[in-house]
Each structure stands twice: as structure tokens, then as C-alpha cells.
Motif scaffolding. Structure first.
Motif, PDB file in Angstrom:
ATOM      1  N   PHE A   1      39.290  58.869  99.025  1.00  0.00           N
ATOM      2  CA  PHE A   1      40.389  59.310  98.368  1.00  0.00           C
ATOM      3  C   PHE A   1      40.746  58.287  97.384  1.00  0.00           C
ATOM      4  N   PRO A   2      41.343  58.484  96.571  1.00  0.00           N
ATOM      5  CA  PRO A   2      42.061  57.731  95.294  1.00  0.00           C
ATOM      6  C   PRO A   2      42.604  56.175  96.316  1.00  0.00           C
ATOM      7  N   PRO A   3      42.277  55.147  95.632  1.00  0.00           N
ATOM      8  CA  PRO A   3      42.519  54.011  96.130  1.00  0.00           C
ATOM      9  C   PRO A   3      44.271  53.791  96.261  1.00  0.00           C
ATOM     10  N   LEU A   4      44.526  53.298  97.575  1.00  0.00           N
ATOM     11  CA  LEU A   4      45.837  53.285  97.785  1.00  0.00           C
ATOM     12  C   LEU A   4      46.493  51.946  97.510  1.00  0.00           C
ATOM     13  N   LEU A   5      47.117  51.823  96.415  1.00  0.00           N
ATOM     14  CA  LEU A   5      47.733  50.392  95.791  1.00  0.00           C
ATOM     15  C   LEU A   5      49.041  50.351  96.359  1.00  0.00           C
ATOM     16  N   ILE A   6      49.260  49.515  97.257  1.00  0.00           N
ATOM     17  CA  ILE A   6      50.518  49.227  97.736  1.00  0.00           C
ATOM     18  C   ILE A   6      51.375  48.361  97.001  1.00  0.00           C
ATOM     19  N   ASP A   7      52.704  48.684  96.664  1.00  0.00           N
ATOM     20  CA  ASP A   7      53.361  48.008  95.780  1.00  0.00           C
ATOM     21  C   ASP A   7      53.882  46.674  96.509  1.00  0.00           C
ATOM     22  N   PRO A   8      54.210  45.378  95.618  1.00  0.00           N
ATOM     23  CA  PRO A   8      54.158  44.129  96.189  1.00  0.00           C
ATOM     24  C   PRO A   8      55.490  44.367  97.075  1.00  0.00           C
ATOM     25  N   VAL A   9      55.334  43.493  98.129  1.00  0.00           N
ATOM     26  CA  VAL A   9      56.508  43.705  99.133  1.00  0.00           C
ATOM     27  C   VAL A   9      57.524  42.220  98.913  1.00  0.00           C
ATOM     28  N   ASP A  10      58.595  42.533  99.025  1.00  0.00           N
ATOM     29  CA  ASP A  10      59.629  41.365  99.069  1.00  0.00           C
ATOM     30  C   ASP A  10      59.985  40.880 100.472  1.00  0.00           C
ATOM     31  N   PHE A  11      59.142  39.830 100.813  1.00  0.00           N
ATOM     32  CA  PHE A  11      59.265  39.421 102.173  1.00  0.00           C
ATOM     33  C   PHE A  11      60.321  38.684 102.370  1.00  0.00           C
ATOM     34  N   MET A  39      59.242  30.027 106.579  1.00  0.00           N
ATOM     35  CA  MET A  39      57.733  29.701 106.163  1.00  0.00           C
ATOM     36  C   MET A  39      56.559  30.477 106.703  1.00  0.00           C
ATOM     37  N   LEU A  40      56.900  30.592 107.962  1.00  0.00           N
ATOM     38  CA  LEU A  40      56.099  31.628 108.732  1.00  0.00           C
ATOM     39  C   LEU A  40      55.954  32.906 108.773  1.00  0.00           C
ATOM     40  N   LEU A  41      57.272  33.534 108.197  1.00  0.00           N
ATOM     41  CA  LEU A  41      57.551  34.963 108.141  1.00  0.00           C
ATOM     42  C   LEU A  41      57.765  35.484 106.439  1.00  0.00           C
ATOM     43  N   ILE A  42      57.903  34.359 105.705  1.00  0.00           N
ATOM     44  CA  ILE A  42      57.661  34.779 104.197  1.00  0.00           C
ATOM     45  C   ILE A  42      56.849  34.284 103.473  1.00  0.00           C
ATOM     46  N   GLU A  43      56.502  32.920 103.606  1.00  0.00           N
ATOM     47  CA  GLU A  43      55.641  32.601 102.607  1.00  0.00           C
ATOM     48  C   GLU A  43      54.302  32.710 103.091  1.00  0.00           C
ATOM     49  N   CYS A  44      53.737  32.641 104.340  1.00  0.00           N
ATOM     50  CA  CYS A  44      52.334  33.101 104.881  1.00  0.00           C
ATOM     51  C   CYS A  44      52.018  34.213 104.575  1.00  0.00           C
ATOM     52  N   PRO A  45      52.870  35.449 104.808  1.00  0.00           N
ATOM     53  CA  PRO A  45      52.609  36.501 104.658  1.00  0.00           C
ATOM     54  C   PRO A  45      52.498  36.753 103.053  1.00  0.00           C
ATOM     55  N   ARG A  46      53.239  36.412 102.368  1.00  0.00           N
ATOM     56  CA  ARG A  46      53.131  36.351 100.845  1.00  0.00           C
ATOM     57  C   ARG A  46      51.887  35.929 100.435  1.00  0.00           C
ATOM     58  N   LEU A  47      51.155  34.961 101.145  1.00  0.00           N
ATOM     59  CA  LEU A  47      49.788  34.695 100.783  1.00  0.00           C
ATOM     60  C   LEU A  47      48.741  35.330 101.147  1.00  0.00           C
ATOM     61  N   LEU A  48      48.982  36.226 102.303  1.00  0.00           N
ATOM     62  CA  LEU A  48      48.104  37.216 102.897  1.00  0.00           C
ATOM     63  C   LEU A  48      48.237  38.236 102.385  1.00  0.00           C
ATOM     64  N   PHE A  49      49.007  38.962 101.748  1.00  0.00           N
ATOM     65  CA  PHE A  49      49.311  40.138 101.210  1.00  0.00           C
ATOM     66  C   PHE A  49      48.222  40.810 100.225  1.00  0.00           C
ATOM     67  N   PRO A  50      48.027  39.907  99.354  1.00  0.00           N
ATOM     68  CA  PRO A  50      47.189  40.614  98.125  1.00  0.00           C
ATOM     69  C   PRO A  50      45.593  40.813  98.663  1.00  0.00           C
TER      70      PRO A  50
END
Length: 171
Positions: free
Chosen positions: A133-143, A107-118
Motif C-alpha cells: 500500500f502507499p505509506p501511511l503517514l500519520i499526522d503529528p499528534v498533539d500529546f 513528562m511520562l505521558l506527554i514528553e516521552c511519547p513525543r520523543l517516541l512518535f517519529p
């Protein structure tokens, strides 16, 4: 008369235990840095190195409170010139209830970062755009994959300690 041996709040038989619950109590920028030492005309496509680190620490107040930190770093280079370096430490305060010990770490290392990432992704995009610079759009991360690779790496290094986060390189 009352029976002193009766439980105070008995659960009816067949009632499953309560499911784990997670609440986001707050989100905040802990640290933000943007440097653009080599800003100027660039003819080549820049090479961007990304790093991601996730960490979780129990809050001093207890009560199931945890601070989860998502650290993102980006370094853009072109033709041996560093165009920009951006580092963000974005954190959230989470309250987790009814979770068993085996459920806490995912929960702490997968779900919580998944909520913070966007939110962290948007901050990185805006700060690079405001830096010229052009905006750096980071690809979604598979936590989940990040957690599993860190867990396996911790196991192969001979330690039984669970991962506290990890570095990845993405482009």
C-alpha cells in the motif's frame, strides 16, 4: 575539629534546585502486527481509522526508570472490505531525575511519547509500504491535548485517577 551538625553537601543560598532531567536509555518494538486480508484492486478512497494509546509503568529496577509505551493501530477499509490492519506497540526506557511528583505524569505521558512518535510513525509508514500500500503517514499528534482530554474524561467519570493513556480516532 569539625562541626557534626553541618550538612554534608550544602547548597549555596539562592541556588535553585536542579531542573528535571530525562534520558532515553533505549527504544524498541514490543509488538508489531500487519494483516492485509483484503488486498486487491481498490477503486474508492480507503477510510483509515487510527488509534493511539499511551502508557507508562515504573521499571522493576527503580532508580527513576520508566517504560513508556506508545501503541498505534490503523485499520483501512474500502467498500466494506478490510484492506489492512496494522498495530504497533513501540516503547522506550526513560530515566527521569530531579522531577517533583507533579511533573512526573506530564513528562511520562506527554514528553516521552513525543520523543517516541517519529520513530513509530516511520515504522508504520514502512510496514504499510512493504505490505503493498502507499505509506501511511500519520499526522503529528498533539500529546498535550491528548493528555488533557484524558485527564478531563477521568475527572468526569468520577475517578480521581490520572489517565494512563487514551484512544483517539484520526483520519
Amino acid at each position: 575539629m569539625t562541626d557534626a551538625s553541618a550538612p554534608q553537601n550544602p547548597q549555596p543560598q539562592g541556588t535553585p534546585p536542579q531542573a528535571p532531567a530525562m534520558r532515553v536509555l533505549g527504544q524498541y518494538i514490543k509488538d508489531l502486527s500487519f494483516e492485509n486480508p483484503g488486498h486487491g484492486p481498490v477503486q474508492a478512497q480507503p477510510n483509515i481509522d487510527l488509534g493511539i494509546d499511551v502508557g507508562a509503568t515504573p521499571h522493576a529496577d527503580g532508580n527513576g526508570l520508566y517504560e513508556v509505551s506508545l501503541k498505534l493501530s490503523a485499520k483501512a477499509t474500502a467498500e466494506q472490505t478490510v484492506l489492512f490492519i496494522c498495530e504497533l506497540d513501540y516503547a522506550g526506557l526513560f530515566q527521569i531525575q530531579n522531577a517533583q511528583q507533579g511533573q512526573m505524569e506530564p513528562m511520562l505521558l506527554i514528553e516521552c511519547p513525543r520523543l517516541l512518535f517519529p520513530f513509530a510513525r516511520r515504522i508504520i509508514a514502512e510496514i504499510t509500504r512493504e505490505g503493498g500500500f502507499p505509506p501511511l503517514l500519520i499526522d503529528p499528534v498533539d500529546f498535550v491535548q491528548l493528555y488533557q482530554s484524558q485527564y478531563q474524561r477521568a475527572g468526569t467519570e468520577g475517578g480521581t485517577a490520572a489517565p494512563s493513556g487514551g484512544e483517539t480516532g484520526q483520519a
